[in-house]
Design an enzyme around this catalytic site. Structure first.
Site, short mmCIF file in Angstrom:
data_model
loop_
_atom_site.label_atom_id
_atom_site.label_comp_id
_atom_site.label_asym_id
_atom_site.label_seq_id
_atom_site.Cartn_x
_atom_site.Cartn_y
_atom_site.Cartn_z
N HIS A 260 20.78 35.62 29.59
CA HIS A 260 19.38 35.46 30.70
C HIS A 260 19.88 35.81 32.04
O HIS A 260 19.45 35.23 32.87
CB HIS A 260 19.30 33.80 30.36
CG HIS A 260 19.02 33.36 29.23
ND1 HIS A 260 17.64 33.37 28.67
CD2 HIS A 260 19.80 33.19 28.17
CE1 HIS A 260 17.69 33.08 27.41
NE2 HIS A 260 18.85 32.82 27.09
N GLU B 227 44.61 43.75 38.97
CA GLU B 227 45.74 43.96 39.78
C GLU B 227 47.09 44.77 39.21
O GLU B 227 47.79 45.46 39.78
CB GLU B 227 46.36 42.29 40.04
CG GLU B 227 47.10 42.40 41.38
CD GLU B 227 47.46 40.97 41.96
OE1 GLU B 227 47.23 40.78 43.10
OE2 GLU B 227 47.85 40.30 41.06
N LYS C 52 48.73 40.95 52.78
CA LYS C 52 49.49 39.94 53.62
C LYS C 52 50.24 40.28 54.59
O LYS C 52 50.04 39.32 55.61
CB LYS C 52 50.77 39.82 52.22
CG LYS C 52 50.25 39.17 50.92
CD LYS C 52 51.40 38.85 49.95
CE LYS C 52 50.98 38.30 48.91
NZ LYS C 52 51.85 38.41 47.89
O1 PA5 Z 1 50.57 38.83 39.78
C1 PA5 Z 1 51.16 38.71 40.93
O2 PA5 Z 1 52.47 38.89 41.12
C2 PA5 Z 1 50.29 37.86 42.19
O3 PA5 Z 1 49.00 37.41 41.79
C3 PA5 Z 1 51.19 36.68 42.42
O4 PA5 Z 1 51.14 35.83 41.20
C4 PA5 Z 1 50.39 35.96 43.65
O5 PA5 Z 1 50.22 36.82 44.85
C5 PA5 Z 1 51.35 34.69 44.08
O6 PA5 Z 1 52.57 34.95 44.53
P1 PA5 Z 1 53.54 33.86 44.49
O7 PA5 Z 1 53.84 33.41 42.88
O8 PA5 Z 1 54.96 34.57 45.01
O9 PA5 Z 1 53.19 32.82 45.22
#
Ligand code: PA5
Length: 438
Positions: free
Chosen positions: A310, A283, A417
């Site tokens: 394995h 990410e 989203k």
């Molecule tokens: O790294 C990030 O910012 C994302 O993976 C968030 O942690 C994830 O989308 C969850 O978001 P939030 O903490 O706003 O619920």
């Protein structure tokens, strides 16, 4: 003399193609782009490691640990993956099956999906009157986490009456999100996630440390380890700066076609660490280059030794030459078991076996010209886990500079989203016509 150590070795990342002349300026340039005018998101990671006030966390945890029989964390992505790492790395396997006396803390669950079967199964076994739910979301608006929260809210209200708000603790940003407003309106205990701290960089804030304290994890020792690695990441003697060296050599291999970065852990306790690493790496770095808009990034893969030998190992050794491998091992396991091998006529231990297999794999990887680096933890404990987290946080931040991307934010995920919201309202559904029903 510190008794804990984290050893990083990069011998097998160096190839004849990499001259010192090449590497040193790149180390310097990468270091400067992170530390010369440190951006506010990186500064926020540093501030958390150096200055987090943990007294409030410890005090709350002390009262809750005694009161409840189960502690449930709801969150997704950066809001839950780190907590799962700590739980699985520092608490013994099958923790929830131990007696209360053996655990000396509540049962512990991390729920990070909206799979109806999973959440139903959990609700079926909880005693709601003695359960605390910890809702973690920086934005406070994440659809999956709110769904989990709403699914439980009415049930808690009817099970506990007036005291329902005491069954929740909310970890969120001080923002306009739903959770922050809801917590304030209902006087629910909250812990704050700093505005500039990215979700996947937040494990060493209340996000990971509050659940850890409930479990009785020594969070001071974890932060101490984190600070030791942070000092290393700031080391201007670049050839001793582990996350910097690792990022730069990995980048050189990436330019040579190593598009896959495997984290191969020789300890089941580190399995969830692999999941956390995959999110952080994917990410943060799988993005468009800020200068020329090209797509960049390495695909992270996580594997557990010896099991992987394995399954995927054949591919690693003989398949496409597109991988760089980090072998992560533990020197002293917390438990060991001896057995008599009738086949070989000798007494051996599991620890000896797993370490032998790890070393054999390293030798074979080397013989097959697969670039590898090794991390060895003297022991799986709070201090070393703190170091390991920060090693990867800074390896990722340095890699962002090398790849020319912003390692914070996740613009492409945000579009998913938005699409969820539209499809939810029955708009823009995809129609498929080439399906086969059997
Ligand atoms: O790294 C990030 O910012 C994302 O993976 C968030 O942690 C994830 O989308 C969850 O978001 P939030 O903490 O706003 O619920």
């Amino acid at each position: 003399m510190p008794t804990e150590n984290f050893i990083y070795n990069y011998d097998l990342l160096i190839t004849e193609n990499f001259s010192r002349k090449d590497i040193l300026p790149l180390l310097q340039k990468t270091y400067e782009s992170v530390f010369k005018n440190t951006d506010s998101e990186t500064q926020s990671v540093i501030d958390i490691i150096n200055n987090l006030d943990i007294d409030a966390i410890l005090n709350y945890a002390k009262t809750i640990r005694k009161k409840c029989s189960a502690f449930v964390v709801f969150g997704i992505g950066g809001s839950s993956l780190g907590t799962n790492v700590i739980f699985h790395a520092l608490k013994q396997h099958n923790y929830n099956e131990l007696s209360r006396v053996e655990r000396s803390a509540p049962k512990f669950y991390v729920e990070d999906n909206v799979d109806p079967e999973k959440i139903t199964a959990l609700l079926n076994i909880l005693n709601l009157k003695r359960t605390i739910f910890c809702i973690v979301s920086k934005s406070g608006d994440t659809i999956e986490t709110l769904a989990q929260f709403f699914a439980i809210l009415e049930k808690i209200k009817s099970a506990t009456g007036k005291s329902w708000a005491e069954h929740f603790v909310i970890i969120t940003g001080n923002n306009d999100g739903f959770l922050n407003k809801f917590a304030r309106e209902n006087s629910i205990k909250t812990f704050e996630i700093p505005e500039k701290l990215g979700g996947r960089y937040s494990v060493l804030s209340a996000v990971g440390l509050l659940p850890s304290a409930i479990l009785g994890v020594d969070i001071r020792a974890m932060l101490e380890g984190a600070r030791e690695m942070l000092e290393n990441a700031k080391n201007t003697d670049f050839t001793h700066n582990a996350p910097l060296i690792s990022a730069v050599l990995n980048y050189k291999h990436y330019l040579n076609g190593k598009n896959i970065a495997v984290l191969l852990s020789y300890a089941n306790a580190l399995g969830r660490f692999g999941d956390w690493y995959c999110q952080l790496w994917a990410e943060s770095l799988g993005k468009r280059n800020l200068n020329d808009n090209t797509r960049v990034g390495q695909t992270p893969v996580t594997a557990i030794g010896t099991s992987v030998q394995h399954s995927q190992f054949q591919l690693y050794l003989d398949g496409p030459s597109d991988k760089v491998i980090t072998v992560l091992g533990v020197e002293n396991f917390r438990n060991d078991l001896e057995y008599y091998n009738e086949n070989l006529n000798e007494k051996v231990s599991f620890e000896h076996l797993i370490k032998t297999e790890r070393d054999a794999s390293i030798q074979v990887l080397y013989k097959n010209n697969i670039p590898c680096e090794f991390i060895t933890l003297s022991k799986m404990n709070e201090n070393n886990l703190g170091k390991l987290f920060v090693f990867y946080l800074f390896k990722t931040i340095f890699s962002g500079a090398l790849l020319g991307v912003n390692p914070y934010g996740q613009p492409a995920v945000e579009s998913v989203k938005q699409t969820i919201k539209r499809i939810y309202k029955d708009e823009n559904k995809l129609i498929f016509s080439n399906s086969i029903k059997i």
